[in-house]
Scaffold this motif. Structure first.
Motif, PDB file in Angstrom:
ATOM      1  N   HIS A 201      -2.232   3.214  -4.718  1.00  0.00           N
ATOM      2  CA  HIS A 201      -2.491   3.108  -3.276  1.00  0.00           C
ATOM      3  C   HIS A 201      -2.095   4.100  -2.192  1.00  0.00           C
TER       4      HIS A 201
ATOM      5  N   HIS B   5      -6.433   2.491   6.258  1.00  0.00           N
ATOM      6  CA  HIS B   5      -6.905   1.163   5.504  1.00  0.00           C
ATOM      7  C   HIS B   5      -6.641  -0.059   6.347  1.00  0.00           C
TER       8      HIS B   5
ATOM      9  N   ILE C  65      -7.726  -4.321  -4.587  1.00  0.00           N
ATOM     10  CA  ILE C  65      -6.848  -3.310  -3.781  1.00  0.00           C
ATOM     11  C   ILE C  65      -6.030  -4.404  -2.646  1.00  0.00           C
TER      12      ILE C  65
ATOM     13  N   HIS D  24       0.857  -1.241  -0.011  1.00  0.00           N
ATOM     14  CA  HIS D  24      -0.005  -0.160  -0.011  1.00  0.00           C
ATOM     15  C   HIS D  24       1.008   1.218  -0.110  1.00  0.00           C
TER      16      HIS D  24
ATOM     17  N   ALA E 212      -1.860  -5.683  -3.057  1.00  0.00           N
ATOM     18  CA  ALA E 212      -1.008  -5.519  -1.858  1.00  0.00           C
ATOM     19  C   ALA E 212      -0.551  -7.224  -1.729  1.00  0.00           C
TER      20      ALA E 212
END
Ligand SMILES: [Zn+2]
Length: 291
Positions: free
Chosen positions: A107, A118, A130, A101, A134
């Motif tokens: 991100h 997050h 997302i 991230h 990651a």
């Protein structure tokens, strides 16, 4: 209306994220395993403040931009599980995920512009792109292809012990190892997650993709007898165990052109109540199909 999933796009985005992780491993000069993500955190200490603690069930990891630094929290509750090294592999993977991230441009932009925290669930348990990005970043970071590929392409049919040995030298989780193995294998193999007897998701190696076997049978009940026998031995998922069996490819893969005999390794992960299956086919069985 059924949800349309653009698999090509997702595959491409995962690939980009994995490569980004590999580049970071290279940039920080890791030339032998394991890649320690805490060393990267240390190098980035002007921009990252990291805190490891037992955060209970709240999250595996969390990142927030608090300007000018990023605050990363990683949940060390998994350190109570048996492990070698300073942290359990789940914790290491989570740190790699949070670094994703931080290092992935899109991100980072979202974190900086929104200033919101997050929270992550790491290691291939989330459907969100997302989170998958990651996870892929962490996978590329902790198991760069230059270090990982030579170890896994020595033979068509690795044993469970050989898989565990690779896992140990990279200090990564078994699942992370299996997923990466599938991505980088020269042989036909697949990693598949099964919960409540139903295929949740999975990955196939390049050798399978070349013959048109792109997808695992997501959402289908597993029919294989050897799998059912293994699964029935302890339906409570109370502890880790593993075992092997044999079956056929059409129980797992969206591919019916030819009968493919499979060797299957099974791994019970009690925490997620999932059985992970590592499936292997003899590369010679694909020869005439691979045109
Ligand atoms: Zn995340």
């Amino acid at each position: 209306m059924a949800k349309i999933v653009d698999w090509k796009h997702i595959y491409y985005e995962r690939q980009l994220a994995t490569e980004a992780g590999e580049r970071i491993a290279q940039a920080y000069n890791f030339s032998t395993p394991p890649v320690d993500p805490l060393k990267i955190i240390h190098e980035e200490r002007r921009l990252i403040h990291a805190v490891g603690d037992d955060f209970g069930d709240a999250f595996d990891g969390r990142i927030k931009y608090i300007g000018p630094r990023f605050l990363i929290c990683y949940n060390t509750r998994y350190d109570t599980w048996p492990h070698t090294g300073s942290h359990h592999s789940k914790v290491q993977f989570t740190i790699g995920h949070e670094l994703g991230h931080y290092f992935l441009d899109e991100h980072r932009k979202i974190l900086v512009s929104t200033h919101t925290a997050h929270g992550s669930r790491t290691e291939f348990v989330s459907d969100s792109l997302i989170e998958q990005q990651a996870d892929c970043f962490a996978s590329g970071l902790l198991m760069p292809s230059s270090l990982f590929r030579p170890l896994i392409n020595k033979k068509n049919f690795p044993s469970i012990d050989e898989i565990k040995k690779v896992r140990q030298s990279f200090q990564v989780s078994l699942i992370g190892t299996l997923v990466r193995w599938t991505q980088l294998s020269d042989f036909p193999c697949a990693t598949i997650a099964v919960r409540n007897g139903v295929i949740q998701f999975g990955w196939v190696s390049e050798a399978f993709r070349r013959i048109g076997a792109y997808r695992v049978l997501r959402g289908e009940s597993v029919e294989g007898r050897a799998f059912r026998r293994f699964s029935g031995q302890d339906p409570s998922f109370s502890k880790y165990r593993d075992g092997s069996g044999s079956g056929v490819g059409l129980n797992w893969l969206d591919y019916s052109q030819k009968r493919l005999d499979t060797l299957e390794h099974y791994f019970v992960i009690p925490y997620t109540k999932t059985i992970w299956v590592f499936l292997i086919v003899d590369e010679n069985d694909l020869l005439e199909l691979d045109l």
